[in-house]
Design a protein around this motif. Structure first.
Motif, mmCIF file in Angstrom:
data_model
loop_
_atom_site.group_PDB
_atom_site.id
_atom_site.type_symbol
_atom_site.label_atom_id
_atom_site.label_comp_id
_atom_site.label_asym_id
_atom_site.label_seq_id
_atom_site.Cartn_x
_atom_site.Cartn_y
_atom_site.Cartn_z
ATOM 1 N N UNK A 102 0.838 -1.194 0.000
ATOM 2 C CA UNK A 102 0.000 0.000 0.000
ATOM 3 C C UNK A 102 0.877 1.249 0.000
ATOM 4 N N UNK A 103 0.301 2.360 -0.450
ATOM 5 C CA UNK A 103 1.031 3.622 -0.516
ATOM 6 C C UNK A 103 0.454 4.610 0.491
ATOM 7 N N UNK A 104 1.330 5.388 1.127
ATOM 8 C CA UNK A 104 0.919 6.402 2.121
ATOM 9 C C UNK A 104 1.535 7.714 1.669
ATOM 10 N N UNK A 105 0.713 8.725 1.405
ATOM 11 C CA UNK A 105 1.221 9.995 0.898
ATOM 12 C C UNK A 105 0.771 11.153 1.793
ATOM 13 N N UNK A 106 1.515 12.248 1.701
ATOM 14 C CA UNK A 106 1.171 13.487 2.395
ATOM 15 C C UNK A 106 0.937 14.562 1.347
ATOM 16 N N UNK A 107 -0.262 15.104 1.311
ATOM 17 C CA UNK A 107 -0.634 16.109 0.318
ATOM 18 C C UNK A 107 -0.248 17.487 0.853
ATOM 19 N N UNK A 108 0.515 18.282 0.096
ATOM 20 C CA UNK A 108 0.994 19.581 0.591
ATOM 21 C C UNK A 108 -0.130 20.482 1.087
ATOM 22 N N UNK A 109 0.162 21.239 2.128
ATOM 23 C CA UNK A 109 -0.842 22.112 2.723
ATOM 24 C C UNK A 109 -1.311 23.181 1.741
ATOM 25 N N UNK A 110 -0.458 23.546 0.785
ATOM 26 C CA UNK A 110 -0.797 24.592 -0.177
ATOM 27 C C UNK A 110 -1.362 24.042 -1.476
ATOM 28 N N UNK A 111 -1.621 22.733 -1.545
ATOM 29 C CA UNK A 111 -2.113 22.123 -2.776
ATOM 30 C C UNK A 111 -3.444 22.747 -3.195
ATOM 31 N N UNK A 112 -3.559 23.078 -4.472
ATOM 32 C CA UNK A 112 -4.787 23.673 -4.979
ATOM 33 C C UNK A 112 -5.851 22.605 -5.192
ATOM 34 N N UNK A 113 -7.116 23.070 -5.208
ATOM 35 C CA UNK A 113 -8.223 22.157 -5.431
ATOM 36 C C UNK A 113 -8.988 21.868 -4.158
ATOM 37 N N UNK A 114 -10.086 21.147 -4.301
ATOM 38 C CA UNK A 114 -10.940 20.832 -3.150
ATOM 39 C C UNK A 114 -11.282 22.119 -2.407
ATOM 40 N N UNK A 115 -11.884 23.056 -3.130
ATOM 41 C CA UNK A 115 -12.157 24.398 -2.611
ATOM 42 C C UNK A 115 -12.796 24.427 -1.239
ATOM 43 N N UNK A 116 -12.592 25.498 -0.523
ATOM 44 C CA UNK A 116 -13.037 25.596 0.860
ATOM 45 C C UNK A 116 -14.534 25.835 0.967
ATOM 46 N N UNK A 117 -15.180 26.379 -0.070
ATOM 47 C CA UNK A 117 -16.599 26.700 -0.011
ATOM 48 C C UNK A 117 -17.442 25.544 -0.525
ATOM 49 N N UNK A 118 -18.724 25.538 -0.188
ATOM 50 C CA UNK A 118 -19.636 24.554 -0.732
ATOM 51 C C UNK A 118 -19.690 23.285 0.087
ATOM 52 N N UNK A 119 -20.399 22.322 -0.444
ATOM 53 C CA UNK A 119 -20.590 21.055 0.258
ATOM 54 C C UNK A 119 -19.657 19.991 -0.298
ATOM 55 N N UNK A 120 -19.774 18.817 0.228
ATOM 56 C CA UNK A 120 -18.925 17.691 -0.165
ATOM 57 C C UNK A 120 -19.414 17.132 -1.504
ATOM 58 N N UNK A 121 -19.119 17.875 -2.582
ATOM 59 C CA UNK A 121 -19.565 17.499 -3.922
ATOM 60 C C UNK A 121 -18.371 17.380 -4.845
ATOM 61 N N UNK A 122 -18.493 16.685 -5.977
ATOM 62 C CA UNK A 122 -17.376 16.537 -6.901
ATOM 63 C C UNK A 122 -16.779 17.872 -7.312
ATOM 64 N N UNK A 123 -15.463 17.919 -7.386
ATOM 65 C CA UNK A 123 -14.761 19.144 -7.762
ATOM 66 C C UNK A 123 -14.824 19.364 -9.266
ATOM 67 N N UNK A 124 -14.926 20.619 -9.673
ATOM 68 C CA UNK A 124 -14.842 20.943 -11.098
ATOM 69 C C UNK A 124 -13.497 21.587 -11.427
ATOM 70 N N UNK A 125 -12.585 21.569 -10.462
ATOM 71 C CA UNK A 125 -11.256 22.161 -10.639
ATOM 72 C C UNK A 125 -10.300 21.088 -11.154
ATOM 73 N N UNK A 126 -10.543 20.646 -12.368
ATOM 74 C CA UNK A 126 -9.831 19.471 -12.855
ATOM 75 C C UNK A 126 -8.372 19.727 -13.228
ATOM 76 N N UNK A 127 -7.976 20.965 -13.199
ATOM 77 C CA UNK A 127 -6.562 21.254 -13.428
ATOM 78 C C UNK A 127 -5.827 21.509 -12.107
ATOM 79 N N UNK A 128 -6.503 21.292 -10.986
ATOM 80 C CA UNK A 128 -5.895 21.555 -9.676
ATOM 81 C C UNK A 128 -4.904 20.456 -9.307
ATOM 82 N N UNK A 129 -4.058 20.762 -8.358
ATOM 83 C CA UNK A 129 -3.057 19.810 -7.874
ATOM 84 C C UNK A 129 -3.737 18.543 -7.372
#
Length: 315
Positions: free
Chosen positions: A7-34
């Protein structure tokens, strides 16, 4: 991960773009995000992996950054500033009064909550990419926090449950460290045997804290993990450093490691145990290693403990 079939264990950078802070737990449309592109990489690979993602038989664990609680790290400051900015803009769930704060100012608690909020939102992106039900079955989000504060685990998880619902829908486990140190032998005249005993004694001192975290794990129906674990050292202290290093190379270190896991972790409710680290140097800044040289024989006394615990039979 694919070559090792692990199995793989990764740490996603704190500054990684995407998964915006607003809205609900819905699919992201930021498909070019980190974050979205990272999920695609793990699923499909790229030209550098022969278009092969992580094998479907393997699980993917992820944390949001590393030790976001640690005020000595930049990621702490980044997360804290982002939390305060989010609250200042208004409409944030971070300053919800549904659950009272514990051991910290209002702003500090916002930072605690944002850390878990990011995991929740990143999990949503990964589930969009990997498919419904992939979180937390195969994609396994880990909420890692400061081991010495079980109350902060409880407070933040309670807030998340009241804000986003059942935490088992977006978390696989909670995690802390599980180090045991030689502090009591960091004194002049302490022998190698004294250092070995100090490590054993410190392992025993962890029992109550591990029990407290295990109780929270049961309450929230999560797994308990150690994101870092193993024989530590009193970092920065030169006193008796010679014998303290020799103890890390002593045959008795094998049983010290085995006993810590078998007696003071697994039976108390611990699940995943990540030893830190494979390769490192012995110094007053720590003895965090299984091997001091990747080109030396692999049958070090520390590595023998790992083989015993995992049931691996070296060829």
């Amino acid at each position: 991960a694919n070559q090792a079939k692990k199995d793989i264990w990764i740490n996603i950078p704190v500054s990684a773009s995407g998964a915006g802070f607003k809205g609900t737990h819905t699919p992201s449309d930021e498909k070019d995000s980190y974050i979205y592109q990272l999920a695609l990489l793990l699923r499909d690979g790229n030209e550098y992996t022969d278009r092969k993602g992580v094998d479907k038989s393997l699980n993917i664990y992820f944390e949001h950054s590393n030790e976001v609680w640690n005020f000595g790290f930049r990621q702490y400051s980044y997360n804290q500033a982002a939390a305060e900015l989010e609250v200042k803009k208004g409409g944030s769930q971070l300053n919800s009064s549904k659950v009272p704060w514990v051991n910290g100012s209002h702003a500090q608690v916002w930072g605690h909550r944002r850390h878990l909020e990011r995991i929740y939102r990143i999990a949503g992106v990964f589930e969009e990419v990997f498919g419904a039900g992939s979180v937390p079955e195969r994609v396994r989000p880990i909420y890692a926090w400061w081991t010495i504060f079980p109350d902060q685990f409880n407070n933040t998880l309670s807030w998340a449950a009241m804000t986003y619902g059942d935490v088992t829908k977006y978390l696989w486990g909670m995690a802390g460290t599980h180090y045991y140190s030689d502090t009591e032998a960091a004194r002049e005249g302490a022998s190698v045997s004294d250092v070995i005993q100090a490590l054993r004694d410190d392992s025993d001192k962890n029992v109550n804290r591990t029990k407290a975290l295990a109780a929270l794990k049961e309450h929230f129906r999560l797994k308990l993990c150690s994101y870092e674990a193993g024989t530590g050292a009193t970092v920065g202290n030169r006193t008796n450093i010679g014998n303290r290093i020799l103890a890390q190379r002593d045959p008795r270190i094998t049983s010290v490691i085995i006993d810590d896991v078998r007696d003071n972790y697994w039976p108390l409710g611990g699940d995943s145990y990540n030893y830190f680290t494979l390769n490192g140097a012995a110094s007053r800044y720590g003895c965090f290693f299984l091997l001091e040289d990747l080109f030396e024989p692999l049958n070090t006394y520390k590595m023998q403990a790992i083989w015993e615990l995992t049931g691996y039979k070296p060829k």
